[in-house]
Design an enzyme around this catalytic site. Structure first.
Site, PDB file in Angstrom:
ATOM      1  N   TYR A 260       0.829  -1.208   0.000  1.00  0.00           N
ATOM      2  CA  TYR A 260       0.000   0.000   0.000  1.00  0.00           C
ATOM      3  C   TYR A 260       0.866   1.262   0.000  1.00  0.00           C
ATOM      4  CZ  TYR A 260      -3.064   3.759   1.449  1.00  0.00           C
ATOM      5  OH  TYR A 260      -3.724   4.960   1.500  1.00  0.00           O
TER       6      TYR A 260
ATOM      7  N   HIS B  27      -4.365  16.311  -3.509  1.00  0.00           N
ATOM      8  CA  HIS B  27      -4.726  16.522  -2.110  1.00  0.00           C
ATOM      9  C   HIS B  27      -4.538  17.977  -1.665  1.00  0.00           C
ATOM     10  CE1 HIS B  27      -4.935  12.228  -2.135  1.00  0.00           C
ATOM     11  NE2 HIS B  27      -5.059  12.115  -0.827  1.00  0.00           N
TER      12      HIS B  27
ATOM     13  N   ASN C  69       0.801  11.981   4.989  1.00  0.00           N
ATOM     14  CA  ASN C  69       0.275  11.240   6.138  1.00  0.00           C
ATOM     15  C   ASN C  69       0.965  11.767   7.387  1.00  0.00           C
ATOM     16  OD1 ASN C  69      -0.638   7.734   5.668  1.00  0.00           O
ATOM     17  ND2 ASN C  69      -1.758   9.600   5.270  1.00  0.00           N
TER      18      ASN C  69
ATOM     19  N   TYR D  37     -16.656  33.431  45.275  1.00  0.00           N
ATOM     20  CA  TYR D  37     -15.930  32.263  44.787  1.00  0.00           C
ATOM     21  C   TYR D  37     -14.778  32.620  43.853  1.00  0.00           C
ATOM     22  CZ  TYR D  37     -19.750  29.208  46.414  1.00  0.00           C
ATOM     23  OH  TYR D  37     -20.656  28.533  47.169  1.00  0.00           O
TER      24      TYR D  37
ATOM     25  N   ARG E 241     -11.875  33.327  46.355  1.00  0.00           N
ATOM     26  CA  ARG E 241     -11.387  32.293  47.284  1.00  0.00           C
ATOM     27  C   ARG E 241     -11.251  30.918  46.653  1.00  0.00           C
ATOM     28  NH1 ARG E 241     -16.134  29.830  50.425  1.00  0.00           N
ATOM     29  NH2 ARG E 241     -17.927  31.124  49.898  1.00  0.00           N
TER      30      ARG E 241
ATOM     31  N   GLU F 132     -12.498   5.791   5.189  1.00  0.00           N
ATOM     32  CA  GLU F 132     -12.030   6.517   6.372  1.00  0.00           C
ATOM     33  C   GLU F 132     -13.269   6.972   7.136  1.00  0.00           C
ATOM     34  OE1 GLU F 132      -9.689   9.317   4.221  1.00  0.00           O
ATOM     35  OE2 GLU F 132      -8.345   7.739   3.512  1.00  0.00           O
TER      36      GLU F 132
END
Length: 517
Positions: free
Chosen positions: A53, A83, A195, A279, A282, A413
């Site tokens: 591959y 791509h 990749n 809050y 503290r 995919e």
């Protein structure tokens, strides 16, 4: 600048310095030997015509298509060109430098089957500051960051665009600046280039480094706000935090104690009748300690990923094997980025709440909106509105990206990470948080000044002096935006980073991975 590359062993402190490029990479003969042996394995596969591959097959759903030997170079070139489908604005130069470095480091592990010449060409881009124009959008984070890495790689073929010291030009012209000519890719090289998780990882690292600085600034701003609001340091008592046992909380509480220690403002109201603070004052160790824990966790994940081999298939030359796997799936990066998004959203959220206390005369005991002659002057009224808007934006951006998946490549995919977006939004979130903390720093400084002649601690007075060097006291309404911008730039700059190393040494616990930003 020269840098000795040790593939698999890069530190976060080294990676933080990449944005200051250009730099020249060196690697040892052992690295060259790994590259030669890996490339020889691929050559042997081609000569024996073993079906493998990415070497002599198509890609994705086309993996079953065998490619003739005389078309293997065309296969790799076409892969890069087809791509290169990214859209959106280009990634900034510092991010592209980091991507190049991460790609080189991964290839140099010797499991990708590429030639030394290809790695040297990538290194030449870094050395001569030839930075491919990489569109920011178009990756789903599996099979790696295909589109952005294709744009990065296309420049080596003489395709696309690049920036050279800020000047955009054609790839061919940019290569000439680096003393290079367009490459013809050998078998598997195109696939090895595109990749991998290097784009997502680089963007996540850039987000991490920005969030580290915002975190440090928010701790200092929070301590200043405690003093400006005449809050108590009792909530930072170590006995409280030791009983819970959360390490981040314990460390952060110690920082607050050290920052406030010796404050004359605090000493002036030790016996006041206030029972408890809100809050956002503290509970700072609990909130910021939790954020620190997430930052540490993400930093560890991203350091590992920066040193990883994440292309496919992988070449194991010692065994003469090529194995297909899925290291290109960027789920670890996506989840680390999601965790960082949660942390920076909360850092900004609690900072805005302290800012709201500072501008409220009923809560602060200070002049309304921190300005004299209020009514005629609006003071910090709309600075708090800006902070509220940015906190709201960050809440939306903090939605986890890793829980989404859209199948691609005809369902080959079928589960992806969305790591690229998860990482890319971190810079925007850090910018938003830095603006919120800048507003708090300005407001806390104003509040401390209203407590004069009492003085804060030595540590906080030093921060106050640095603040006033950049922004004068807000004594009447003026064009406000430059004040906020000046403090944002201070927090982002090296002067502030050095001050934080001096003020917050407990965040540098001896491990390289967790150096104080």
């Amino acid at each position: 600048m020269q840098w000795d590359l040790h593939p698999g062993e890069m530190s976060l402190s080294e990676l933080r310095g990449v944005e200051r490029g250009p730099f020249r990479l060196r690697w040892d003969e052992q690295t060259r030997d790994r590259l030669r042996r890996s490339e020889a394995t691929v050559r042997q596969i081609v000569s024996e015509e073993r079906v493998t591959y990415g070497v002599n097959t198509g890609f994705g759903l086309l993996a079953q298509t065998r490619i003739d030997r005389d078309r293997l170079a065309e296969l790799q070139r076409n892969l890069i060109l087809s791509h290169s489908t990214g859209v959106g604005p280009y990634l900034d130069d510092a991010t592209v430098r980091l991507i190049l470095l991460l790609k080189i480091a991964s290839l140099c592990r010797g499991h990708s089957g590429v030639r030394i010449e290809l790695v040297e060409a990538l290194a030449a881009l870094l050395e001569h500051d030839v930075l491919p124009c990489v569109p920011a959008k178009g990756s789903v984070g599996a099979s790696g960051d295909l589109a952005p890495l294709a744009h990065l790689s296309a420049v080596l073929l003489g395709e696309g665009r690049a920036r050279v010291r800020g000047e955009e030009m054609s790839a061919v012209e940019a290569l000439e600046r680096a003393g290079l000519r367009p490459l013809v890719l050998a078998p598997k090289e195109g696939l090895a280039l595109i990749n991998g998780t290097q784009v997502s990882t680089a963007m996540a690292l850039r987000g991490l480094f920005a969030i580290e600085r915002v975190f440090a600034a928010a701790v200092v701003a929070g301590a200043m706000s405690v003093d400006a609001l005449q809050g108590s340091d009792t909530p930072f008592d170590p006995r409280i935090h030791d009983l819970r046992g959360q390490p981040g909380q314990i460390r952060v509480a110690a920082v607050y104690r050290n920052l406030i220690a010796g404050s004359r403002i605090r000493a002036s109201h030790v016996d006041c009748d206030r029972v408890q603070d809100p809050y956002s004052l503290r509970c700072q160790p609990q909130v910021m300690g939790a954020a620190l824990g997430l930052i540490d966790q993400a930093a560890a994940t991203l350091r590992i990923e920066a040193n990883a081999v994440t292309d496919n298939p992988m070449v194991f030359s010692d065994e003469d094997e090529v194995l297909s796997g899925g290291n290109f799936h960027a789920e670890p990066v996506a989840m680390a980025a999601d965790v960082l998004a949660l942390a920076v959203a909360e850092i900004a959220s609690i900072s805005e709440r302290r800012l709201a206390l500072l501008v409220d005369p009923h809560m602060s005991g200070l002049p309304p909106f921190l300005v004299e002659d209020s009514g005629v002057n609006s003071g910090f009224m709309i600075a708090q509105v800006t902070a509220a808007a940015l906190v709201s934006e960050n809440k939306t951006l903090a939605h986890p990206a890793s829980v989404d998946s859209v199948p691609t490549s005809a369902n080959q995919e079928d589960h992806v990470s969305m790591a690229a977006f998860a990482a890319r939004r971190l810079t925007e979130m850090a910018d938003n948080a830095r603006a919120v903390v800048a507003c708090e720093l300005l407001a806390a400084g104003q509040g401390i000044e209203f407590r004069r002649p009492l003085r804060s601690s030595d540590a906080l007075e030093k921060v106050f002096s640095e603040l006033r060097r950049r922004v004068p006291r807000y004594d009447r309404d003026r064009y406000f935006a430059p004040d906020i911008q000046a403090v944002m730039e201070w927090v982002e700059g090296e002067d502030f980073a050095q001050s934080m190393r001096e003020l917050l040494p407990s965040f540098a616990d001896g491990r390289e991975e967790r150096q104080c930003p």
